[in-house]
Motif scaffolding. Structure first.
Motif, PDB file in Angstrom:
ATOM      1  N   TYR B  35      -0.066  -3.923  15.052  1.00 50.09           N
ATOM      2  CA  TYR B  35      -0.481  -5.120  15.774  1.00 50.09           C
ATOM      3  C   TYR B  35      -0.805  -4.761  17.220  1.00 50.09           C
ATOM      4  N   PHE B  45      -3.098  -8.810  14.236  1.00 46.01           N
ATOM      5  CA  PHE B  45      -3.042  -7.835  13.153  1.00 46.01           C
ATOM      6  C   PHE B  45      -4.220  -6.877  13.220  1.00 46.01           C
ATOM      7  N   GLN B  48      -2.834  -2.736   7.797  1.00 46.51           N
ATOM      8  CA  GLN B  48      -1.584  -2.451   7.105  1.00 46.51           C
ATOM      9  C   GLN B  48      -1.802  -1.282   6.144  1.00 46.51           C
ATOM     10  N   ARG B  55      -4.437  -1.238   3.246  1.00 50.31           N
ATOM     11  CA  ARG B  55      -4.422  -2.323   2.260  1.00 50.31           C
ATOM     12  C   ARG B  55      -5.119  -3.574   2.778  1.00 50.31           C
ATOM     13  N   GLN B  56      -5.034  -3.791   4.070  1.00 50.72           N
ATOM     14  CA  GLN B  56      -5.654  -4.986   4.640  1.00 50.72           C
ATOM     15  C   GLN B  56      -6.023  -4.681   6.080  1.00 50.72           C
ATOM     16  N   ARG B  57      -7.075  -5.323   6.577  1.00 49.62           N
ATOM     17  CA  ARG B  57      -7.558  -5.043   7.916  1.00 49.62           C
ATOM     18  C   ARG B  57      -7.856  -6.336   8.644  1.00 49.62           C
ATOM     19  N   GLY B  58      -7.565  -6.356   9.922  1.00 52.01           N
ATOM     20  CA  GLY B  58      -7.891  -7.497  10.763  1.00 52.01           C
ATOM     21  C   GLY B  58      -9.263  -7.328  11.382  1.00 52.01           C
ATOM     22  N   GLY B  97       5.553  -5.278   1.238  1.00 46.98           N
ATOM     23  CA  GLY B  97       4.489  -5.999   1.923  1.00 46.98           C
ATOM     24  C   GLY B  97       4.940  -7.038   2.912  1.00 46.98           C
ATOM     25  N   GLY B  98       6.218  -7.123   3.205  1.00 47.67           N
ATOM     26  CA  GLY B  98       6.678  -8.062   4.227  1.00 47.67           C
ATOM     27  C   GLY B  98       7.230  -9.356   3.686  1.00 47.67           C
TER      28      GLY B  98
END
Lengths: 113, 113
Positions: B35, B45, B48, B55-58, B97-98
């Protein structure tokens, strides 16, 4: 895009007074998390709420998740100087249970002794 | 002790340079998120990593890239630094994953001059 908003931005209270911060999401959330960041520090996880209408207590802190799962609140009873910091709510992006969290801009609490 | 270790704690770089920030997650955690937190704002964000994959992008440009190693530690790389990249960079680790919240590190304060 998805937004999480918090009010108020700042709150100054006398020690012993109560404090409440409100969090509103532009979309329905699968869960909401609350974090506290002390001045000069990093966010520290406080709690996660998952169920509609859920209420959880941690000593003097009471957390609520709205019935529509789009809003939440944090209430502190009888504030102490140790409560000073910025309180953030955060919800998962697109209501997924993993990955990206969208944080509110935070409510900064100052407590006068 | 946050459980998540970040290095360095502070960094000053010149515009146009490249920087690498490092993160060791809390023991037992398998997911690392990065972050960016500007002064007075909530964390934003970046991306991740899980099982060594992004896995994921901001909403950050390709100048921001990362890596996760087999021991779950992670690096954040920023190329062609801009003045606007000056911020606190936070690493957060989690399990699954939180779902149970994120543990944040103390952050790296990056100043671009």
């Amino acid at each position: 895009g998805q937004q999480v908003m918090q009010i108020p931005q700042y709150q100054h209270v006398q020690e012993g007074e109560d404090f409440t911060t409100y969090c509103n999401s532009s979309t329905t959330l699968s869960n909401i998390q609350w974090y506290k960041q002390r001045p000069g520090g990093h966010p520290v996880f406080l709690i996660q709420l998952v169920k509609s209408g859920e209420v959880k207590k941690q000593k003097r802190l009471t957390f609520q998740f709205g019935e529509a799962k789009k809003n939440s609140s944090l209430h502190i009873t009888a504030t102490q100087t140790t409560d000073v910091g910025t309180y953030f709510c955060a919800g998962p992006y697109l209501s997924s249970n993993t990955g990206k969290l969208i944080f509110g801009q935070g409510t900064t609490l100052q407590v006068k002794p | 002790d946050a459980g998540v270790t970040q290095s360095p704690t502070h960094l000053i770089k010149t515009r146009g340079q490249q920087v690498t920030l490092r993160c060791s997650p809390k023991s037992g955690h398998d997911t690392v998120s990065w972050y960016q937190q500007a002064l007075g704002q909530g964390p934003q964000f970046i991306f991740q990593y899980y099982e060594e994959e992004e896995r994921q992008r901001g909403n950050f440009p390709d100048r921001f890239s990362g890596h996760q190693f087999p021991n779950y530690s992670s690096e954040l790389n920023v190329n062609a630094l801009l003045l606007g990249d000056s911020a606190l960079y936070l690493c957060a680790s989690s399990l699954n994953g939180g779902v149970y919240g994120y543990t944040f590190g103390s952050g790296t304060r990056l100043t671009v001059v």
